[in-house]
Write an enzyme that holds these catalytic residues in place. Structure first.
Site, PDB file in Angstrom:
ATOM      1  N   ILE A 156      -1.348   9.913  -4.224  1.00 33.37           N
ATOM      2  CA  ILE A 156      -1.114  11.165  -3.455  1.00 33.37           C
ATOM      3  C   ILE A 156      -0.344  11.932  -4.101  1.00 33.37           C
ATOM      4  CG2 ILE A 156      -0.834  12.141  -1.114  1.00 33.37           C
ATOM      5  CD1 ILE A 156      -1.712   9.171   0.176  1.00 33.37           C
ATOM      6  N   ASP A 175      10.202   7.727  -8.781  1.00 32.98           N
ATOM      7  CA  ASP A 175       9.459   6.481  -8.379  1.00 32.98           C
ATOM      8  C   ASP A 175       9.909   5.153  -9.162  1.00 32.98           C
ATOM      9  OD1 ASP A 175       7.166   4.465  -8.138  1.00 32.98           O
ATOM     10  OD2 ASP A 175       5.983   6.274  -7.766  1.00 32.98           O
ATOM     11  N   VAL A 206       5.657   7.674  -0.284  1.00 35.31           N
ATOM     12  CA  VAL A 206       5.733   6.214  -0.573  1.00 35.31           C
ATOM     13  C   VAL A 206       5.555   5.498   0.742  1.00 35.31           C
ATOM     14  CG1 VAL A 206       7.809   6.479  -2.200  1.00 35.31           C
ATOM     15  CG2 VAL A 206       8.131   6.484   0.131  1.00 35.31           C
ATOM     16  N   PRO A 207       5.235   4.377   0.377  1.00 36.55           N
ATOM     17  CA  PRO A 207       4.627   3.316   1.769  1.00 36.55           C
ATOM     18  C   PRO A 207       5.719   2.778   2.604  1.00 36.55           C
ATOM     19  CG  PRO A 207       4.975   1.838  -0.295  1.00 36.55           C
ATOM     20  CD  PRO A 207       5.106   3.417  -0.778  1.00 36.55           C
ATOM     21  N   ASN A 212      11.717   0.648   2.166  1.00 34.87           N
ATOM     22  CA  ASN A 212      11.953   2.015   2.375  1.00 34.87           C
ATOM     23  C   ASN A 212      12.022   2.534   3.822  1.00 34.87           C
ATOM     24  OD1 ASN A 212      11.002   2.441  -0.318  1.00 34.87           O
ATOM     25  ND2 ASN A 212       8.858   2.664   0.272  1.00 34.87           N
ATOM     26  N   ARG A 235       4.708   7.687   5.997  1.00 38.91           N
ATOM     27  CA  ARG A 235       4.776   6.669   7.016  1.00 38.91           C
ATOM     28  C   ARG A 235       6.181   7.081   8.043  1.00 38.91           C
ATOM     29  NH1 ARG A 235       0.471   5.545   6.458  1.00 38.91           N
ATOM     30  NH2 ARG A 235      -0.466   3.731   6.039  1.00 38.91           N
ATOM     31  N   HIS A 296      -0.814  12.812  12.947  1.00 36.00           N
ATOM     32  CA  HIS A 296      -1.148  11.697  11.901  1.00 36.00           C
ATOM     33  C   HIS A 296      -2.696  12.402  11.482  1.00 36.00           C
ATOM     34  CE1 HIS A 296      -0.510   7.444  10.137  1.00 36.00           C
ATOM     35  NE2 HIS A 296      -1.275   8.206   9.483  1.00 36.00           N
TER      36      HIS A 296
END
Length: 331
Positions: A156, A175, A206-207, A212, A235, A296
């Site tokens: 993404i 990253d 990022v997840p 995180n 997220r 979302h």
């Protein structure tokens, strides 16, 4: 072979029927209900279960599913952080997800929202709706004049970078696991602090893994430029939302776009019109001219929904045949 699917929305039914038409040998049944310890019995007699939900896959839920003979679980989404993997391992579950369904869907949404924030379209739309067609004071900024910090350069994030480059923006990226293509372009900085110091806008891809959690908090915001724009379509738990609100109140954050929220379960994808809204923080954010909230829906395109249904159903068949699909989750 029989596959049972949980939480099938009306918009998923055409994709599911399309898949069924090319797999007449597979019996498919489904429900709009989510997988819970109580609804697990609906999959009795099935070879695999296909699911999409934000509820946790708890030990109790997985046990209930295994007790009706189903230990093949195919997720129609990418996130796996809501799975009790310890219980899944003990119960010998095979699990798959859909890690790449349409990176463009999320990247496009994020960059459209970022562009809208820069051009102040929310304020301008509100003026026009009242037939106020004066220009000032809703003057915008150009994307090409911005330095945009992209955190996360997976599928993404890389699409987002291409979109930004198409506008002519300067991109800096960070990253922990650099991508060779992005590295070759010389876009990486060595630390988040360096990215924060340079970026006029910060976009997250990022997840929501534990490391995180609340990465964008008061400390991180303090390191950013005054008047920074923050865009999060990844997220909800990446944001310490109280600190975001404080940043908006002080002007440290000039604009904010969010498609995800840490407390979104039971809130998003529900109709609250003519009802008491249950979350004062989201109500506050929605009311602000410099904040764009979407529930979302960054992923929510016809292409993405089709891929999520088709790939998860294909994986369910592979599991049922004793095979390991390419999208199996290794744990």
């Amino acid at each position: 072979m029989k596959i049972f699917a949980y939480g099938i929305r009306d918009d998923e039914k055409p994709s599911l029927e399309d898949w069924k038409s090319t797999h007449p040998e597979v019996e498919v049944d489904y429900t709009q209900e989510l997988l819970t310890p109580e609804t697990a019995k609906l999959a009795n007699g099935s070879d695999s279960a296909v699911v999409y939900q934000q509820l946790d896959y708890t030990r109790e839920t997985l046990t209930a599913l295994s007790e009706v003979g189903v230990t093949n679980l195919s997720l129609r989404n990418v996130g796996t952080d809501n799975i009790d993997f310890e219980a899944a391992k003990e119960l010998n579950f095979n699990i798959s997800n859909v890690p790449v369904y349409s990176p463009n869907a999320i990247a496009e949404h994020s960059m459209i929202q970022l562009s809208r924030l820069l051009r102040r379209t929310k304020a301008l739309d509100a003026k026009i709706a009242k037939h106020d067609l004066r220009w000032a004071p809703t003057i915008g900024r150009e994307v090409r004049m911005q330095t945009v910090g992209v955190i996360g350069t997976g599928n993404i994030g890389r699409v987002a970078i291409k979109i930004l480059q198409g506008f002519g923006a300067k991109v800096v990226a960070y990253d922990k696991f650099p991508n060779a293509e992005i590295a070759a372009q010389g876009l990486y900085v060595d630390s988040l602090d360096e990215l924060y110091a340079q970026a006029d806008a910060v976009a997250l891809f990022v997840p929501g893994v534990p490391e995180n959690h609340h990465m964008i908090d008061a400390s991180a915001i303090a390191k950013m430029k005054d008047g920074v724009i923050i865009m999060n379509a990844s997220r909800g738990n990446l944001m310490a939302i109280d600190d975001i609100i404080d940043g908006l109140n002080s002007g440290k954050i000039s604009d904010f776009g969010m498609d995800v929220y840490e407390e979104e379960v039971g809130l998003f994808n529900e109709d609250w019109s003519n009802k008491e809204f249950p979350d004062s923080k989201i109500a506050d954010l929605i009311s602000r001219e410099n904040v764009l909230v979407t529930p979302h829906t960054a992923f929510y395109t016809t292409k993405a929904v089709l891929e999520m249904v088709h790939q998860s159903m294909d994986a369910a068949v592979a599991f049922a045949n004793g095979e390991t699909p390419s999208i199996a989750v290794k744990y």
